[in-house]
Motif scaffolding. Sequence first.
Motif, PDB file in Angstrom:
ATOM      1  N   ASN A   1       5.359  -1.299 -10.404  1.00 49.93           N
ATOM      2  CA  ASN A   1       4.842  -0.413  -9.363  1.00 49.93           C
ATOM      3  C   ASN A   1       4.785   1.034  -9.828  1.00 49.93           C
ATOM      4  O   ASN A   1       3.803   1.737  -9.594  1.00 49.93           O
TER       5      ASN A   1
ATOM      6  N   GLU B   1      -2.568   5.579 -11.361  1.00 51.34           N
ATOM      7  CA  GLU B   1      -3.560   5.946 -10.344  1.00 51.34           C
ATOM      8  C   GLU B   1      -3.389   7.395  -9.883  1.00 51.34           C
ATOM      9  O   GLU B   1      -4.133   7.863  -9.024  1.00 51.34           O
TER      10      GLU B   1
ATOM     11  N   ARG C   1      -4.543  -2.475  -4.485  1.00 53.02           N
ATOM     12  CA  ARG C   1      -4.478  -1.681  -5.725  1.00 53.02           C
ATOM     13  C   ARG C   1      -5.717  -1.972  -6.554  1.00 53.02           C
ATOM     14  O   ARG C   1      -6.215  -3.091  -6.551  1.00 53.02           O
TER      15      ARG C   1
ATOM     16  N   TRP D   1       1.900   1.474 -12.227  1.00 50.32           N
ATOM     17  CA  TRP D   1       0.604   1.415 -11.537  1.00 50.32           C
ATOM     18  C   TRP D   1       0.377   2.672 -10.702  1.00 50.32           C
ATOM     19  O   TRP D   1      -0.692   3.272 -10.709  1.00 50.32           O
ATOM     20  N   ASP D   2       1.449   3.082  -9.989  1.00 50.81           N
ATOM     21  CA  ASP D   2       1.354   4.321  -9.199  1.00 50.81           C
ATOM     22  C   ASP D   2       0.946   5.483 -10.088  1.00 50.81           C
ATOM     23  O   ASP D   2      -0.006   6.213  -9.791  1.00 50.81           O
TER      24      ASP D   2
END
Length: 569
Positions: free
Chosen positions: A337, A344, A392, A340-341
């Motif tokens: 997470n 982005e 996502r 990925w956070d």
Amino acid sequence: MTEQIITSINDEIAALYKHSAIQHKTDPATKADAIIEPAPAATGYESSGLLSAALSYAERGWRVCPLYEPLADGKCSCGRLDCGSPGKHPRTRNGLKEATTDAARIQTWWTEWPDANVAIATGRDSGLVVLDVDRPEILNGWQSDTLAAQTGKGQHLYFVLNGAAAKNSVCKLGDGLDLRGDGGYVVAPPSRHATGVSYTWMDFDREPQPAPAWLLQPNPIPEGQRNEILFRMASAMRGKGKDVDEISDELYFVNSNRCVPPLGDEEVRKIAESVMRYKPEVATDPAPTFAGMPLPILLARSRQEPDWIIPSLLKRNNTMFIVGEPKRACKSWLLANLAWDLSEGKPVWRVHHSKNGFLFAPKRPMRVVYFSQEDAEDDFQDRAEIMAKTGRTANDSFWFVPKNLQMTLDSENGIRLVEGELAAAAHAAPIDLIILDPLRRVLQGDESNSERIAEVWRTIDVWSQKFDCSFIVAHHVVKPPRQKGQSYDPASPYVSRGSSDIYAGADAFINVVPGKQKGQPTAGRLLELHFTTKRSREVSPVSVRVNFETGGVEFVGFLNGRDPEDAEK
Ligand SMILES: [Zn+2]
């Protein structure tokens, strides 16, 4: 500095030529004639004695393997009409890699192919380096008393390596003088040459002599240091304003002359390209500089804005550990997470104050390379698919490297593998963050051994500078004590397993502690995250929930009512 190095290499090579020139000043004509004449009692083998020859070489510790042989018409037994090296290329599938001293294996080969030419593998493993002299006149009459073989037109001079490295080189020592060393081989007597003559020993009773210093490469750069040294040289050249082509050209030269074995040209080019991404003032000569200053100057100097990868938590070039119990702490979900956070450009785990906003919000999307050493491709694909279902979007800034247990930070081979992955990732775009999950899988040695841990830190340090990025390393905690009353604080970074140098080296820690579940059990896990920051202000502990249905991490709130404004949560 680099120019000096290159000049000094040139000098050494020039000296080397001179040295050989001195050696063969004496009466070139007569000596050369003496060499051209093949020794009479040539082989000591029958013409078909290929097998017995191969066995006798193996007995001397020289690794052999079978080659194709030239046919009567001069063509190669490999059957290709356009074969470029008839009778000179390996016959087995894995070629030179299969070279062996194993008698049974050798028997099998030459039983199957009784006419196969014999190759002797050169280099460290055979303890042999061979000077391949195209035409005898090249040596201008210089004679060696070492073991020598007559080839088609020239000679092979055999020398003992004694553990030194010797690279293959073509015409580096001089026109028509090749060196067969690590990774190379020579066709050995009584193999047949395409011209119809056989390779013969000039005097097989002679012992190979120790390789003279001038024969071996000056200042070799060994495996494991090649990338780093070339990178430093490139940095110095960049600091002097050279462009990528000029840097590449100089690196190619150093690489082929000094690196043992040399890197591929493509990799060398990548080093030159990667160094161009840094500001020239950063990439300066690696000469020592002095960092000390009087206090008034320290107070007067202008302060630089910290370059945060994760604001409040992790600065560029720093390393953070995330520690917790295996499995129960869900570290891999947390990290997937987080990666990925960041990729982005979104706040990590959506941790936020009710009024002051998000805590861990990056300024821009960060490029993350995730070494997931417990997940094969399929496993992580499963993980990513679950996460992708909840809105996502996949993006190029999240770079995934699947499990490869060879990738260790305290072994030469492992470092080479990881660095290769990083170079490939960096080739696409600069890296901001590297995640190693978990430490135990990227460490070959004992995690309690401070020397091993020091090696890991050295490796991380080099990459942190080279790729100008930060690191997050997942790590396990020691097992809680069985008896009650023994002190054990799962929120303290001191519970990290292994050497205390792990704690000492890291700039920040996240301790993941299983939370106390209240109310209805849900398909998820409540976790407490405790932060230890050595380079920034204290960060209050928070509570998050890993949702196993969505694969997401949900922010629950601050622990201990540290953020009262957040009470409605
Ligand atoms: Zn062939």
